[in-house]
Design a protein around this motif. Sequence first.
Motif, mmCIF file in Angstrom:
data_model
loop_
_atom_site.group_PDB
_atom_site.id
_atom_site.type_symbol
_atom_site.label_atom_id
_atom_site.label_comp_id
_atom_site.label_asym_id
_atom_site.label_seq_id
_atom_site.Cartn_x
_atom_site.Cartn_y
_atom_site.Cartn_z
ATOM 1 N N ASN A 269 0.852 -0.781 0.040
ATOM 2 C CA ASN A 269 -0.130 0.330 -0.221
ATOM 3 C C ASN A 269 1.056 1.052 0.036
ATOM 4 O OD1 ASN A 269 1.502 -0.581 2.334
ATOM 5 N ND2 ASN A 269 -1.078 -0.457 3.522
ATOM 6 N N SER A 270 2.394 1.337 -0.272
ATOM 7 C CA SER A 270 3.030 2.321 -0.157
ATOM 8 C C SER A 270 3.367 2.810 0.770
ATOM 9 C CB SER A 270 3.120 3.140 -1.377
ATOM 10 O OG SER A 270 2.688 3.260 -2.954
ATOM 11 N N PHE A 271 3.015 2.022 1.668
ATOM 12 C CA PHE A 271 3.869 2.515 3.625
ATOM 13 C C PHE A 271 5.017 2.462 3.073
ATOM 14 C CE2 PHE A 271 4.527 1.965 7.481
ATOM 15 C CZ PHE A 271 3.312 3.429 8.236
ATOM 16 N N ASP A 272 5.567 3.293 3.758
ATOM 17 C CA ASP A 272 7.142 3.599 3.303
ATOM 18 C C ASP A 272 8.289 3.465 5.396
ATOM 19 O OD1 ASP A 272 10.009 3.801 3.002
ATOM 20 O OD2 ASP A 272 9.430 6.322 2.308
ATOM 21 N N TYR A 273 7.975 2.120 5.353
ATOM 22 C CA TYR A 273 8.361 2.698 6.889
ATOM 23 C C TYR A 273 9.486 3.353 6.977
ATOM 24 C CZ TYR A 273 5.639 -1.657 7.977
ATOM 25 O OH TYR A 273 4.887 -2.827 8.229
ATOM 26 N N CYS A 293 19.964 6.812 3.469
ATOM 27 C CA CYS A 293 18.502 6.457 3.647
ATOM 28 C C CYS A 293 17.709 6.015 2.807
ATOM 29 C CB CYS A 293 17.703 7.598 3.949
ATOM 30 S SG CYS A 293 16.017 7.706 3.827
ATOM 31 N N LYS A 294 18.443 6.364 1.366
ATOM 32 C CA LYS A 294 18.484 5.768 0.634
ATOM 33 C C LYS A 294 18.351 3.791 0.303
ATOM 34 C CE LYS A 294 19.109 9.277 -3.249
ATOM 35 N NZ LYS A 294 20.575 9.712 -3.617
ATOM 36 N N GLU A 295 20.128 3.623 0.598
ATOM 37 C CA GLU A 295 20.331 2.457 1.059
ATOM 38 C C GLU A 295 18.935 1.588 1.935
ATOM 39 O OE1 GLU A 295 24.681 1.873 2.763
ATOM 40 O OE2 GLU A 295 25.154 3.635 0.785
ATOM 41 N N LEU A 301 11.602 -4.629 1.049
ATOM 42 C CA LEU A 301 10.400 -5.556 0.690
ATOM 43 C C LEU A 301 9.972 -4.410 -0.438
ATOM 44 C CD1 LEU A 301 9.660 -8.167 1.108
ATOM 45 C CD2 LEU A 301 7.232 -7.244 1.029
ATOM 46 N N ARG A 302 9.952 -4.943 -1.203
ATOM 47 C CA ARG A 302 9.095 -3.297 -2.874
ATOM 48 C C ARG A 302 7.547 -3.539 -2.290
ATOM 49 N NH1 ARG A 302 11.814 -6.098 -8.237
ATOM 50 N NH2 ARG A 302 11.413 -7.994 -7.213
ATOM 51 N N SER A 303 7.346 -2.625 -1.304
ATOM 52 C CA SER A 303 5.440 -2.614 -1.035
ATOM 53 C C SER A 303 5.457 -1.118 -1.422
ATOM 54 C CB SER A 303 5.787 -2.943 0.430
ATOM 55 O OG SER A 303 6.379 -2.274 0.802
ATOM 56 N N HIS A 304 6.703 -0.090 -2.221
ATOM 57 C CA HIS A 304 6.671 1.067 -1.965
ATOM 58 C C HIS A 304 7.059 1.770 -3.118
ATOM 59 C CE1 HIS A 304 10.325 2.395 -0.594
ATOM 60 N NE2 HIS A 304 10.216 0.544 0.226
ATOM 61 N N VAL A 305 7.175 3.083 -3.119
ATOM 62 C CA VAL A 305 6.928 3.458 -5.062
ATOM 63 C C VAL A 305 8.572 4.386 -4.260
ATOM 64 C CG1 VAL A 305 6.332 2.866 -6.952
ATOM 65 C CG2 VAL A 305 5.558 4.648 -5.203
ATOM 66 N N GLN A 306 8.625 4.908 -2.624
ATOM 67 C CA GLN A 306 9.314 5.951 -2.998
ATOM 68 C C GLN A 306 10.789 6.227 -3.145
ATOM 69 O OE1 GLN A 306 7.417 4.636 -0.891
ATOM 70 N NE2 GLN A 306 6.026 6.765 -0.116
ATOM 71 N N TRP A 336 -0.929 7.741 -8.283
ATOM 72 C CA TRP A 336 -0.624 9.020 -7.873
ATOM 73 C C TRP A 336 0.914 9.351 -7.829
ATOM 74 C CZ3 TRP A 336 3.132 7.673 -4.396
ATOM 75 C CH2 TRP A 336 2.652 6.330 -3.474
ATOM 76 N N ASN A 337 1.407 7.795 -8.850
ATOM 77 C CA ASN A 337 2.909 7.464 -9.313
ATOM 78 C C ASN A 337 3.060 6.133 -10.393
ATOM 79 O OD1 ASN A 337 5.291 5.941 -8.945
ATOM 80 N ND2 ASN A 337 6.029 6.847 -7.718
ATOM 81 N N LYS A 338 3.450 6.243 -11.065
ATOM 82 C CA LYS A 338 3.554 6.067 -12.268
ATOM 83 C C LYS A 338 3.633 4.366 -12.436
ATOM 84 C CE LYS A 338 7.596 6.871 -15.095
ATOM 85 N NZ LYS A 338 8.406 5.930 -13.548
ATOM 86 N N ASP A 339 4.602 4.015 -10.995
ATOM 87 C CA ASP A 339 5.565 2.882 -10.795
ATOM 88 C C ASP A 339 4.742 1.771 -10.286
ATOM 89 O OD1 ASP A 339 7.666 3.627 -12.941
ATOM 90 O OD2 ASP A 339 8.613 3.552 -10.887
ATOM 91 N N ILE A 340 3.263 2.670 -9.913
ATOM 92 C CA ILE A 340 2.133 1.390 -9.152
ATOM 93 C C ILE A 340 1.985 -0.108 -9.921
ATOM 94 C CG2 ILE A 340 0.179 1.051 -7.650
ATOM 95 C CD1 ILE A 340 0.593 3.829 -6.836
ATOM 96 N N PRO A 341 1.819 -0.248 -10.933
ATOM 97 C CA PRO A 341 0.994 -1.501 -11.198
ATOM 98 C C PRO A 341 3.054 -2.805 -10.982
ATOM 99 C CG PRO A 341 0.697 0.179 -13.033
ATOM 100 C CD PRO A 341 1.369 1.608 -12.173
#
Length: 433
Positions: A269-273, A293-295, A301-306, A336-341
Amino acid sequence: MTGPVEAAVDRKNILDWLGSLDLEAPISSNQPSVNVPFQRWFRFKEAYSPKLVLDVVDQLDELPSHVFDPFGGCGTSAITSQFLGIPSTVVEVNPFLADLTESKLCSYHVEKLKKYLSKIQYETLADIEPSLKVDSFPKTFCEPGRSGKWLYNKSSFKRILQYREAIERICDEKYRRFFTIILGSILVPISNIFISGKGRKYRQNWNSRQKSAIDVEQAFNEKAQQAISDVQKHSTKLEQYEILRGSCLDHAKNIDGFELSIFSPPYPNSFDYTDVYNVELWMLGYFKSNDSCKELRAKTLRSHVQVNRSYEVNFDIPKALDKVITGLKNIRNELWNKDIPEMVLAYFDDLFQLLTTMRGKISENGNIVIVVGDSAYKSIRIPVTTLLCELAQQAGFVVHENKVLRKLRTSPQQGGQASLDESMIWLKPELYD
Ligand SMILES: C[S@@+](CC[C@H](N)C(=O)[O-])C[C@H]1O[C@@H](n2cnc3c(N)ncnc32)[C@H](O)[C@@H]1O
């Protein structure tokens, strides 16, 4: 309780520990345990209740010999296992949360904790200028902040750094970790923000209700006293745990094996811990630059698009999942983000890889219990539970049980209604002759 929990060695200690558990609140949330010793050290909203773990264990024929949690969070599976006398292995990618878990699992000398607390207070009150400088933190953290907004005024910011530096002078790692967690637990409560859903919001009238250095001291002292009292009253004697810091997709390959795994992965659900625990990660020194932070984001897990990363997948995509992804692609321009699919597809690839690895590690009579929630983007619902059950079968498991624990609210953009299932999936290894 009638099963193995009843027979657990230190049953009285478990009952004392869970005396303040709210039995009315949903067990897949942290609400039942906000006042429970150890769990109350840091309010980790994404935790489930220790009761969920107890209920699962109580349905087994006997106490498992080893519990594995690949997404440790604040360590609910591990600490509950510890009270039951079961050794555990936990993986957690977020270093602050890994330390939070370890701080609850290791044993301490109460007198030493009290001695270190006095030392920290004494050194902090000497009011020595901290060697850490404001400009090594994001601009919003300290007054004058950015665009007229900041998390801490100058005096409380300076006092937090003084605490951090006094804690860093403790040579014994486990005591240093304990007080780091205590400092972490007050950082948001004494700031001008609160965590709401997936992000941070400024408190109402925050500008006229600034916290002072004295508030920092009081909050730290209260939290430390509370945690020391928890250690004194409720510690178990078992210190058999292993905390693996990093991604479970890497670590799961190297564990020896397990009999029971109870876990809750991030939901797609794009929740970014990384963002939600950003204040603790920066203020406590886990992050020293934007690169760290980026690392961290790249290892989650690939659960967000940040974060910009590859969404490549390497699995046979079930038809039902393919249909969901096509649905998302059809409305790509409205998202809201094109990478969601691609992110959603990659999410299932990650979980499939994990389940496949776990299939090779689970004992023949083993069990895996997963708590997971469905998600939605615009009109497209992602039936995570159903899709995960299908993938689990593909990975060599049978679905023993799949039951809804509660209804989750959709995001405010979707109307905020309680309509998404949060479920418990119970898997057993499929056995071949
Ligand atoms: C829903 S929470 C788990 C909560 C946990 N069951 C509890 O009760 O505290 C999911 C956790 O997975 C962690 N996580 C995300 N990606 C991970 C990865 N690749 N490996 C290990 N942990 C990861 C997050 O940092 C977060 O703490």
